[in-house]
Scaffold this active site. Structure first.
Site, PDB file in Angstrom:
ATOM      1  N   GLU A 158       0.835  -1.206   0.000  1.00  0.00           N
ATOM      2  CA  GLU A 158       0.000   0.000   0.000  1.00  0.00           C
ATOM      3  C   GLU A 158       0.874   1.262   0.000  1.00  0.00           C
ATOM      4  O   GLU A 158       0.762   2.114   0.896  1.00  0.00           O
ATOM      5  CB  GLU A 158      -0.957  -0.009   1.183  1.00  0.00           C
ATOM      6  CG  GLU A 158      -1.965  -1.132   1.133  1.00  0.00           C
ATOM      7  CD  GLU A 158      -2.953  -1.130   2.301  1.00  0.00           C
ATOM      8  OE1 GLU A 158      -4.033  -1.731   2.164  1.00  0.00           O
ATOM      9  OE2 GLU A 158      -2.643  -0.508   3.344  1.00  0.00           O
ATOM     10  N   GLU A 312      -6.364  -7.499  -1.113  1.00  0.00           N
ATOM     11  CA  GLU A 312      -6.940  -7.440   0.235  1.00  0.00           C
ATOM     12  C   GLU A 312      -8.389  -6.989   0.168  1.00  0.00           C
ATOM     13  O   GLU A 312      -8.728  -6.064  -0.567  1.00  0.00           O
ATOM     14  CB  GLU A 312      -6.195  -6.428   1.122  1.00  0.00           C
ATOM     15  CG  GLU A 312      -4.804  -6.809   1.566  1.00  0.00           C
ATOM     16  CD  GLU A 312      -4.241  -5.769   2.537  1.00  0.00           C
ATOM     17  OE1 GLU A 312      -5.038  -5.106   3.242  1.00  0.00           O
ATOM     18  OE2 GLU A 312      -3.016  -5.612   2.577  1.00  0.00           O
TER      19      GLU A 312
END
Length: 658
Positions: A158, A312
């Site tokens: 991320e 995710e």
């Protein structure tokens, strides 16, 4: 990126929709690993991401390396037929590194140095951090280059989630170099930034700083360039790690997980997508299920409709919202299959086993605190069974629609700067309203990054297209001249890429194409609305629209106050195409009232009773029918062979039809 590459598939194994999670075995005693692998096989898991936050375990001190535990877990997973998406472990530096080199810590716009103790506490432009991080990448790549378990590399994690904007001296130096490359001369920068205003003219690049907290509004073009620079700085780190991986493990594809969800906008993912072998995304529900499908469609747009990896999402509740409710029965499977419907060929969660300690111990997982004897795990097992049955879907592109929503990262970030007519405007909210209205009408749509080809789209909707460089203006004019139908909204066509206003009146660059002219904006107060002649009302924004081309059709007018009788929604025919303008925020319900007049004959592919109640998405020749309601729906009129589900679509259910 030379072309789309996917996970390495072991010899003799048919490609499938992969299934798994982030896996953190270093949080658990060794005896738990065997149970994990047993449960993974029960659930049908075939891939896990490991070592994402394992730097401190792999390198407990400078010059000290511990790969024994990682060797063991990778071997164990491989022996049980589970592939490894191996992270480079560089997402969060260990305490020893930040204690030795506090100069790698990020600095806020107010000059506060952020400390260790959370995660992602590093400067994207720190040469010291870069050296240590790339050493880690090289060590991992050399050790596992030939290991057959490694199906992909997972760069960092991320990128920019918590350190997107660093205002340190390292960032200042890198920003100056970036600006010198972008503009070439300080005179060109002064022109682009409009530094004649407020005595901001620079004599050299060395005088320039990041837009740190100032006495009043920072220069808007400086802000926009710093946002662009910050995205590029993170991308540069991605490329630096990728280059080592490509050199040492050329046969292993490389990805990094985007964050296409809600209001997350720090990185220009349309630009980043060309730097990885396949697009990956993390998504968590923040605004309801329409936002979920919208974000999945945005991700598909970045992937150019090729398959992508859902890295995710959550099985149930998250832990970082003010109130964290669990998902209702059916939502775990529906949410996952919605991502598959929009192109995901891998469905993964954070995380495999719910942590017993740490900041995310209340975040749901595939194996919750209650263990395998739970509704969540039973749903996990059922989803694994469903995914294994969808061989017809694997590898297929998301089918192109007749309608596209143009999504422009530069307009999003520019439209919401300070010192604008209204600080209440939300670009993503307007785009989502149009997506929801299309779903309500049963009309399938794509989301296309600005600058991509528009061939084949009968209608292109460009909400709040604030930034319109000359090239984009020419593209949109050519699209309409070629028979396309453009719809755009308030606060569009306003500025060029340097945040300079297009002169002559609004909507600036699009004024002639739309055949209307606006002298000044009229944003609305909180709670204020403007009734329209079609029975709807506008909120947030209004404009006194002058029709300057007699060919323009007025589809709705304002009916009260200073704007009474003035055009609110217009459409200008251009040959077999058209250009329409919506000068106020209608919301999804208001858009629904005017949508038939703007869709240029595009109709729903669904039978009338299903429109609005069922979302349709298509991959190849396979249709996904997703129940948007809490009611059971009869899929009357849907022909074909059911790969999953049946003609009675349960509440929050999905049917898959070939």
């Amino acid at each position: 990126m030379t072309g789309h590459r996917w996970l390495r598939t072991p010899d003799g194994t048919a490609p499938r929709i992969s299934y798994g999670a982030d896996y953190n075995p270093d949080q658990w005693p060794r005896e738990v690993w065997d149970e994990d692998v047993r449960l993974m096989k029960e659930a049908g898991v075939d891939v896990v991401s490991i070592a994402i936050f394992s730097w401190a375990r792999i390198q407990p001190a400078e010059g000290v390396w511990d790969f024994a535990w990682l060797d063991e877990i990778i071997d164990l997973l491989h022996a049980n037929g589970i592939g490894v998406d191996l992270a480079t472990a560089t997402a969060s530096p260990p305490p020893w590194l930040t204690m030795k080199h506090p100069e790698i810590l990020p600095v806020t716009a107010d000059g506060v140095t952020l400390t260790q103790g959370g995660r992602q506490h590093w400067r994207p432009t720190s040469p010291v951090f870069r050296a240590y991080a790339l050493e880690m990448v090289e060590k991992l790549a050399e050790r596992y280059a030939e290991h057959p378990a490694i199906v992909a590399w997972h760069v960092s994690n991320e990128l920019g989630c918590h350190n997107a904007y660093d205002y340190s001296d390292d960032a200042a130096r890198a920003f100056r170099l970036w600006l010198a490359e972008r503009y070439g001369t300080i005179e060109a920068l002064n022109h682009a930034w409009g530094t004649a205003f407020w005595s901001q003219r620079y004599g050299s690049f060395e005088e320039i700083l990041p837009p740190r907290t100032a006495a009043t509004f920072p220069n808007p073009t400086q802000q926009r360039d710093f946002i662009r620079f910050s995205s590029d700085a993170l991308k540069d780190h991605l490329i630096a790690e990728r280059e080592i991986l490509n050199r040492l493990t050329p046969g292993v594809p490389v990805t990094t997980n985007f964050m296409v969800m809600g209001e997350t906008r720090h990185a220009d993912y349309a630009d980043w997508a060309g730097e990885i072998d396949f697009v990956s995304n993390d998504h968590y529900v923040t605004e309801g299920r329409d936002e979920l499908s919208f974000s999945a469609a945005v991700t598909s747009g970045f992937a150019r409709r090729r398959p992508w990896y859902l890295m995710e999402h959550s099985t149930s509740a998250v832990n970082w919202q003010p109130i964290n409710r669990p998902k209702r029965p059916g939502e775990l499977i529906r949410d996952s299959l919605t991502h598959v419907a929009h192109g995901a060929d891998a469905v993964c969660y954070f995380q495999w086993r719910q942590s017993a300690a740490g900041a995310e111990k209340f975040h749901s997982s595939m194996v919750p605190h209650g263990g395998a004897d739970t509704r969540v795990f039973r749903d996990v097992v059922e989803l694994g069974r469903i995914l294994r049955s969808l061989g017809e879907v694997v590898g297929s592109d998301r089918a192109q629609s007749d309608v596209a929503i143009l999504f422009d990262w530069d307009s999003w970030r520019g439209a919401e700067l300070d010192s604008h007519p209204s600080e209440k405007l939300r670009y993503q909210r307007e785009a989502l309203d149009w997506w929801t209205a299309l779903l309500d009408a049963g009309v399938r749509a794509d989301v296309v990054p600005a600058g991509d080809a528009l061939d084949g789209y009968r209608v292109v909707i460009a909400p709040v297209l604030y930034s319109v460089p000359a090239a984009l203006r020419a593209q949109l004019e050519g699209y309409v001249a070629g028979g396309g139908n453009l719809v755009t909204t308030y606060f569009s066509g306003v500025v060029d890429e340097n945040d300079h206003a297009w002169l002559g009146g609004y909507p600036g660059a699009l004024r002639e194409l739309l055949g209307v002219r606006v002298e000044e904006y009229r944003p609305l107060w909180d709670g204020e609305t403007e009734p329209l002649s079609n029975g709807t009302s506008g909120s947030l924004w209004s404009e006194p629209v002058d029709v300057v081309d007699p060919a323009v059709e007025v589809l709705a007018t304002y009916t009260s106050g200073d704007l009474a009788g003035g055009a609110a929604i217009t459409r200008r025919p251009v040959g077999s195409g058209s250009a329409a303008y919506v000068s106020t925020r209608l919301g999804a319900e208001g858009i629904a009232a005017v949508l038939p007049a703007l869709l240029a004959g595009v109709e729903s592919e669904l039978p009338e009773p299903l429109r609005g109640r069922v979302e349709l998405a298509v991959r190849g020749d396979v249709r996904f029918l997703i129940n948007r309601t809490d009611d059971e729906i009869a899929l009357d009129g849907i022909e074909g062979s059911y790969l999953y589900g049946g003609a009675q679509l349960p509440a929050r259910g999905v049917a898959i039809v070939a």
